[in-house]
Design an enzyme around this catalytic site. Sequence first.
Site, PDB file in Angstrom:
ATOM      1  N   THR A  86       0.706  -1.261   0.044  1.00 58.72           N
ATOM      2  CA  THR A  86      -0.109  -0.021  -0.004  1.00 58.72           C
ATOM      3  C   THR A  86       0.879   1.327  -0.023  1.00 58.72           C
ATOM      4  O   THR A  86       0.839   2.082   0.853  1.00 58.72           O
ATOM      5  CB  THR A  86      -0.863   0.009   1.465  1.00 58.72           C
ATOM      6  OG1 THR A  86      -0.117   0.043   2.526  1.00 58.72           O
ATOM      7  CG2 THR A  86      -1.755  -0.974   1.061  1.00 58.72           C
ATOM      8  N   ARG A 154       8.420  -5.524  13.306  1.00 57.02           N
ATOM      9  CA  ARG A 154       9.590  -4.734  13.056  1.00 57.02           C
ATOM     10  C   ARG A 154      10.887  -5.267  12.086  1.00 57.02           C
ATOM     11  O   ARG A 154      11.081  -6.373  12.241  1.00 57.02           O
ATOM     12  CB  ARG A 154      10.461  -4.380  14.463  1.00 57.02           C
ATOM     13  CG  ARG A 154       9.742  -3.621  15.316  1.00 57.02           C
ATOM     14  CD  ARG A 154      10.338  -3.822  16.637  1.00 57.02           C
ATOM     15  NE  ARG A 154      10.377  -4.947  17.226  1.00 57.02           N
ATOM     16  CZ  ARG A 154      11.353  -5.326  18.258  1.00 57.02           C
ATOM     17  NH1 ARG A 154      12.330  -4.444  18.599  1.00 57.02           N
ATOM     18  NH2 ARG A 154      11.264  -6.550  18.580  1.00 57.02           N
ATOM     19  N   GLU A 155      11.177  -4.498  11.199  1.00 57.34           N
ATOM     20  CA  GLU A 155      12.036  -5.271  10.600  1.00 57.34           C
ATOM     21  C   GLU A 155      13.302  -5.481  10.933  1.00 57.34           C
ATOM     22  O   GLU A 155      13.802  -4.870  11.847  1.00 57.34           O
ATOM     23  CB  GLU A 155      12.400  -4.341   9.067  1.00 57.34           C
ATOM     24  CG  GLU A 155      11.346  -3.811   7.972  1.00 57.34           C
ATOM     25  CD  GLU A 155      11.616  -3.165   6.923  1.00 57.34           C
ATOM     26  OE1 GLU A 155      12.746  -3.622   6.201  1.00 57.34           O
ATOM     27  OE2 GLU A 155      10.848  -2.564   6.518  1.00 57.34           O
ATOM     28  N   PHE A 253      12.271   4.030  21.532  1.00 58.01           N
ATOM     29  CA  PHE A 253      12.293   5.098  20.507  1.00 58.01           C
ATOM     30  C   PHE A 253      12.621   6.618  21.211  1.00 58.01           C
ATOM     31  O   PHE A 253      12.202   7.417  20.605  1.00 58.01           O
ATOM     32  CB  PHE A 253      10.709   5.067  20.106  1.00 58.01           C
ATOM     33  CG  PHE A 253      10.327   3.893  19.042  1.00 58.01           C
ATOM     34  CD1 PHE A 253      10.850   4.085  17.750  1.00 58.01           C
ATOM     35  CD2 PHE A 253       9.920   2.614  19.548  1.00 58.01           C
ATOM     36  CE1 PHE A 253      10.429   2.855  16.892  1.00 58.01           C
ATOM     37  CE2 PHE A 253       9.786   1.768  18.739  1.00 58.01           C
ATOM     38  CZ  PHE A 253       9.841   1.660  17.277  1.00 58.01           C
ATOM     39  N   CYS A 264       7.260   1.855   6.755  1.00 57.25           N
ATOM     40  CA  CYS A 264       6.107   2.199   7.356  1.00 57.25           C
ATOM     41  C   CYS A 264       5.826   3.551   7.824  1.00 57.25           C
ATOM     42  O   CYS A 264       5.013   4.009   7.570  1.00 57.25           O
ATOM     43  CB  CYS A 264       6.147   1.410   8.756  1.00 57.25           C
ATOM     44  SG  CYS A 264       6.037  -0.742   8.269  1.00 57.25           S
ATOM     45  N   LYS A 324      17.855   0.964   9.107  1.00 54.81           N
ATOM     46  CA  LYS A 324      18.087   0.511  10.268  1.00 54.81           C
ATOM     47  C   LYS A 324      18.683  -0.810  10.017  1.00 54.81           C
ATOM     48  O   LYS A 324      18.996  -1.060   8.763  1.00 54.81           O
ATOM     49  CB  LYS A 324      16.515   0.095  11.069  1.00 54.81           C
ATOM     50  CG  LYS A 324      15.747  -0.920  10.339  1.00 54.81           C
ATOM     51  CD  LYS A 324      14.464  -1.345  11.114  1.00 54.81           C
ATOM     52  CE  LYS A 324      14.753  -2.092  12.335  1.00 54.81           C
ATOM     53  NZ  LYS A 324      13.713  -2.325  12.986  1.00 54.81           N
TER      54      LYS A 324
END
Length: 448
Positions: A86, A154-155, A253, A264, A324
């Site tokens: 998306t 989470r990747e 974070f 994302c 990341k």
Amino acid sequence: MRIGIVGTGYVGLVSGACLADYGHEVVCIDTDQDKIAKIGRGIMPIFEPGLDTLVASNVAAGRLSFATDIRPALTDVSAVFIAVGTPSRRGDGHADLSYVYAAAREIAAEMSGPGVIITKSTVPVGTGDEIERIVAEVAPGKSIAVASNPEFLREGAAIEDFKRPDRIVIGCEDELAEAILTEIYRPLSLNQSAPVLVTRRRDAELIKYAANAFLAVKIAYINEIADLCEAVGGDVQQVAKGIGFDQRIGSKFLNAGPGYGGSCFPKDTLALLKTADDYQAHLRIVEAAVKANDLRKRAMARKVIGALGEARGRTVALLGLTFKPNTDDMRDAPSLAIVAALQDAGVNVRAYDPEGMDQARAMLPGVAFCTSAYEAADGADALVLVTEWDEFRALDLDRMTQLLARPLMVDLRNIYKPEEARRAGLYLVGLGKPNSGPVLVGGSRAVA
């Protein structure tokens, strides 16, 4: 249970492999024949630690299979997850739902029912309503429910996140969808005591966007606090630690850095803002975070340029390109804006990343790609840490000092302490650290 998953990207492939590992019979469907052929040979389309092994073991056990033709693949399935992309729609920033709706049409036409179509893709509020309309149009009379089951992977840690989730969110409007999804996730809820939240479908769709937007705000906030720390002589790591002990805030974070990127946060915050605008419920805080993050990335290049003093003709070694560690994902990575700004200033850029260089080559013209951190540093005027890969956490700083033309390191992740750098003879520029004033580095001025 026999489950279908349409889309073998990041979410679909990880979800399919993990569900198969819990004993379900899963078929993953994708129209990309080359991708499916490569997966069949054990070549994963993404880098995710442990995914190749998980896929191989479940294929060998007969629980996981792959297909390009949706019709035979959906025989006797009770649930089909939509896990297609998306992306932000070109021109207006709305989420492009064309792939989702196309998948829904195909699934509704081929699914015999009773069963449920589940959106695993991140979609704006109200998408499930439109899928329900599509099902009624394409397959009138079939007992097919529509549900939302957002992912929170989470990747770099996706398998762990799927198997030990903070929560499982099920958004549905009827008992059939709730019963099927509850059965799908029964192994997780029983074995790991993962809380299952059953909500209305629109609530589930909002939960995913609201969660990502909140984390984006948190990142943007601590980055601005880092700027304030630099101005007043504070230390952002100590400040973050101090506020992170507050359980109402939490420590995650709160690491100052060059800004968020990836698949994302950038697109989801933008899509949420567009949805809010459509409903005239403006999200000023999220809007500010998006703007602050965009400005942050170029500001990091200015920090490097300021440390160099005279930038034109200098050579900089960038360590880390992906957004990341533990992924090869370059989407909206801070390195893209940093490299562009450095090149605009006449800086020559060398780079090394453990997994992201194949993707980066097409996105970063003019960059010299190296085979190691030390090769990148050899003869460079500055070393810049952009992504906190594990192999960059224990660099031989003495060796780096010998390799660099000037002993300057700009640490955009605050991996190294000033005393470590000083012992090696390096001048260290961090984020949100006290400014000790300009010093001479190889005949030019830089911030120590």
